[in-house]
Design a protein around this motif. Structure first.
Motif, PDB file in Angstrom:
ATOM      1  N   ASN A 217       5.046 -12.750   7.652  1.00  0.00           N
ATOM      2  CA  ASN A 217       3.929 -12.128   7.032  1.00  0.00           C
ATOM      3  C   ASN A 217       2.546 -11.959   7.964  1.00  0.00           C
ATOM      4  OD1 ASN A 217       5.498 -12.559   4.500  1.00  0.00           O
ATOM      5  ND2 ASN A 217       4.999 -15.012   4.620  1.00  0.00           N
ATOM      6  N   ALA A 235       6.821  -9.002  -1.247  1.00  0.00           N
ATOM      7  CA  ALA A 235       6.660 -10.071  -2.273  1.00  0.00           C
ATOM      8  C   ALA A 235       7.631  -9.663  -3.360  1.00  0.00           C
ATOM      9  CB  ALA A 235       5.332 -10.100  -2.813  1.00  0.00           C
ATOM     10  N   ASN A 238      11.325 -10.249  -2.397  1.00  0.00           N
ATOM     11  CA  ASN A 238      11.394 -11.675  -2.444  1.00  0.00           C
ATOM     12  C   ASN A 238      11.555 -12.289  -3.784  1.00  0.00           C
ATOM     13  OD1 ASN A 238      10.787 -11.737   0.193  1.00  0.00           O
ATOM     14  ND2 ASN A 238       8.839 -12.601   0.035  1.00  0.00           N
ATOM     15  N   ARG A 239      11.007 -11.652  -4.773  1.00  0.00           N
ATOM     16  CA  ARG A 239      11.036 -12.139  -6.169  1.00  0.00           C
ATOM     17  C   ARG A 239      12.555 -11.571  -6.849  1.00  0.00           C
ATOM     18  NH1 ARG A 239       5.861 -10.556  -6.832  1.00  0.00           N
ATOM     19  NH2 ARG A 239       6.531  -8.420  -8.039  1.00  0.00           N
TER      20      ARG A 239
ATOM     21  N   SER B 187       0.612 -17.134   3.628  1.00  0.00           N
ATOM     22  CA  SER B 187       1.964 -16.738   3.774  1.00  0.00           C
ATOM     23  C   SER B 187       2.833 -17.345   2.920  1.00  0.00           C
ATOM     24  CB  SER B 187       2.187 -17.061   5.230  1.00  0.00           C
ATOM     25  OG  SER B 187       3.320 -16.677   5.694  1.00  0.00           O
ATOM     26  N   GLN B 190       3.111 -15.387  -0.347  1.00  0.00           N
ATOM     27  CA  GLN B 190       3.890 -14.307  -0.044  1.00  0.00           C
ATOM     28  C   GLN B 190       5.172 -14.468  -0.063  1.00  0.00           C
ATOM     29  OE1 GLN B 190       2.893 -11.125  -0.107  1.00  0.00           O
ATOM     30  NE2 GLN B 190       4.454 -10.099   1.086  1.00  0.00           N
ATOM     31  N   SER B 191       5.787 -15.396   0.295  1.00  0.00           N
ATOM     32  CA  SER B 191       7.093 -15.895   0.973  1.00  0.00           C
ATOM     33  C   SER B 191       7.875 -16.385  -0.610  1.00  0.00           C
ATOM     34  CB  SER B 191       7.517 -16.720   1.888  1.00  0.00           C
ATOM     35  OG  SER B 191       7.104 -16.519   3.238  1.00  0.00           O
ATOM     36  N   VAL B 192       7.096 -16.723  -1.260  1.00  0.00           N
ATOM     37  CA  VAL B 192       7.567 -17.299  -2.812  1.00  0.00           C
ATOM     38  C   VAL B 192       7.388 -16.177  -4.102  1.00  0.00           C
ATOM     39  CG1 VAL B 192       7.718 -19.492  -2.397  1.00  0.00           C
ATOM     40  CG2 VAL B 192       5.847 -18.346  -3.716  1.00  0.00           C
ATOM     41  N   GLY B 193       7.013 -14.823  -3.337  1.00  0.00           N
ATOM     42  CA  GLY B 193       7.047 -13.688  -4.251  1.00  0.00           C
ATOM     43  C   GLY B 193       5.726 -13.456  -4.844  1.00  0.00           C
ATOM     44  N   ALA B 194       4.758 -14.375  -4.556  1.00  0.00           N
ATOM     45  CA  ALA B 194       3.384 -14.248  -5.112  1.00  0.00           C
ATOM     46  C   ALA B 194       2.611 -13.429  -4.638  1.00  0.00           C
ATOM     47  CB  ALA B 194       2.788 -15.678  -5.661  1.00  0.00           C
ATOM     48  N   ASN B 195       2.399 -12.039  -4.948  1.00  0.00           N
ATOM     49  CA  ASN B 195       1.352 -11.072  -4.260  1.00  0.00           C
ATOM     50  C   ASN B 195       0.934 -10.408  -5.668  1.00  0.00           C
ATOM     51  OD1 ASN B 195      -0.139  -9.154  -3.239  1.00  0.00           O
ATOM     52  ND2 ASN B 195       1.027  -9.331  -1.196  1.00  0.00           N
TER      53      ASN B 195
END
Lengths: 248, 228
Positions: A217, A235, A238-239, B187, B190-195
């Motif tokens: 990132n 993101a 990733n989801r 970061s 973002q890695s857990v998909g929260a954007n």
């Protein structure tokens, strides 16, 4: 403009390769970067030397062939451009310019500045498509209502040209911006839902198998992407991936 | 679900979860430590509760130790894999043009934090484990045989921060921790998909957290160094 070019020369995939210095004069600020290399190659050919091998096709910024790292940045210092759209007015008389191929284990150098980006093709083949019967029964695309925001975001993701600047710029040689764009363009549309689980699982597996690194990132990919592909796509991927993993 | 840690996204997800857990722990740690500045008695009571309550000691503490070890080990695993992904470096690379120093140096700042944790464990955690579980003194008193002697936690804290070298090491470590968090906080999300639409606000909060919490720890160390 008179310039010193430090260009990566490598005879073949097996050759070790090294940086060679070239002096070039009478460069017009209105030349594109590739035209400047054309002039250099003409000089080399006239001297009986091997011209610098580089990839190019459309020279309109949409083929994504010109895999060059110019002065430490993918496609050079300008933003939202490929090398064919980079002009020599972005440099100054007397400058020294480093020109290198993309550096990634998954993108091996074929010759000089040409790299093998077929890893991207294999990732696409692993799931970057929808299975539709197109033999005369094609529906009108507008027959399925799609939320405007999703349609716009899917279109934005679909503008990825697969140039590899994201991989080249990432300190980890991660391909996640590319893969996430390809995942997103389908994940946002109803037509992409049927194969969504397999798509993201298979594409990510192929990405890992090709030897690309992990995303940390830094955001370098987003900054250097000539098409402005957003980190939001990573993101979303990733989801999609985590959701698909839990589904099994 | 099986083998999720074998995938690049799964490893990043696990890294992010451990980071989020550690950031919650850091906030809790700060909330108790700052009490030492305002009220030594409250700090003593809170420390005694955390040091003796069974759920903290036998449930949260093992999870915390696992979280710390996992975060560092996974950090090294990711770094090794990332190094393999680019075996030939660029002759010229201008990383500063497209990414922050913090984002490119998480390993460096993480290693300093790791070194700090070794020092911190030697300073506080190992003596605490020794007193409670080896010597068997769970009283938390300065003199376990004298009930009026009062809790020892505040005195120990003040004593540790008398050494200027230790205070210097702590301050330096917290500066590096701040740099680590300035990238790591966002970061992890973002890695857990929260954007999403909340990301901009989250980035603002992350700066407050990443600078504010380490700065608060620095303040505590300096406060006790110069006031006792």
């Amino acid at each position: 403009m008179n310039l010193t070019l430090k260009i990566w020369r490598q005879k073949s995939a097996k050759d070790k390769g090294k940086i060679i210095d070239y002096a070039i004069g009478d460069v017009s600020p209105d030349m594109s970067f590739l035209e400047m290399l054309d002039v250099l190659n003409q000089d080399l050919i006239e001297k009986g030397e091997e011209p610098v091998a580089f990839d190019h096709d459309c020279r309109e910024g949409i083929c994504g062939s010109c895999s060059m790292f110019v002065n430490g940045q993918a496609h050079g210092p300008d933003s939202m451009v490929t090398v064919c759209q980079l002009h020599m007015r972005s440099f100054n008389d007397g400058d020294t310019i480093y020109i290198e191929p993309w550096r990634a284990t998954a993108f091996p150098v074929i010759k000089d500045l040409i790299v093998d980006r077929s890893a991207f093709d294999r990732i696409q083949q692993a799931g970057g498509f929808i299975s539709v019967n197109t033999s005369g029964n094609t529906q009108d695309a507008n027959s399925i209502p799609i939320e405007k925001e999703n349609a716009d975001n899917a279109f934005d993701a679909a503008t990825c040209i697969g140039c590899g600047a994201c991989v080249a710029s990432c300190k980890n040689s991660s391909a996640m911006l590319f893969v996430s764009a390809k995942v997103s363009q389908f994940a946002l549309l109803p037509q992409g839902q049927v194969e969504a689980t397999d798509r993201v699982m298979n594409m990510v597996k192929q990405m890992d198998d090709e030897g690309f690194g992990n995303c940390t990132n830094t955001g370098a990919c987003e900054v250097e992407c000539p098409k402005g592909i957003s980190l939001e796509n990573i993101a979303r991927m990733n989801r999609e991936y985590l959701s698909a993993s839990f589904k099994g | 679900m099986s083998g999720i840690l074998n995938s690049s996204i799964g490893r990043k997800f696990a890294m992010a979860l451990s980071a989020l857990f550690l950031m919650v722990f850091l906030l809790q740690h700060f909330a108790i430590n700052i009490l030492s500045v305002f009220s030594p008695d409250t700090f003593n009571d809170a420390s005694h509760f955390m040091g003796t309550f069974w759920a903290v000691q036998y449930l949260l503490q093992p999870v915390l130790i696992f979280g710390v070890i996992f975060h560092f080990l996974m950090g090294f695993v990711l770094e090794l894999k990332n190094n393999k992904a680019r075996r030939v470096s660029y002759a010229k690379s201008n990383g500063g043009a497209n990414s922050s120093w913090m984002s490119r140096n998480m390993l460096l700042t993480g290693l300093v934090v790791l070194a700090f944790m070794v020092l911190h464990f030697i300073d506080f955690w190992i003596p605490e484990i020794n007193i409670k579980y080896i010597q068997g003194d769970m009283s938390g008193l300065m003199d376990p045989n004298v009930a009026e002697s009062g809790f020892r936690y505040y005195e120990e804290l003040v004593h540790k921060f008398q050494n200027p070298l230790r205070v210097g090491a702590y301050v330096l470590s917290f500066v590096l921790l701040s740099l680590h968090l300035l990238h790591g906080f966002n970061s992890a999300f973002q890695s857990v998909g929260a954007n999403n639409k909340y990301t901009k606000g989250l980035k603002g909060f992350s700066k407050v957290y990443a600078i504010g919490i380490p700065l608060g720890f620095v303040f505590i160390a300096l406060f006790h160094h110069f006031n006792h």
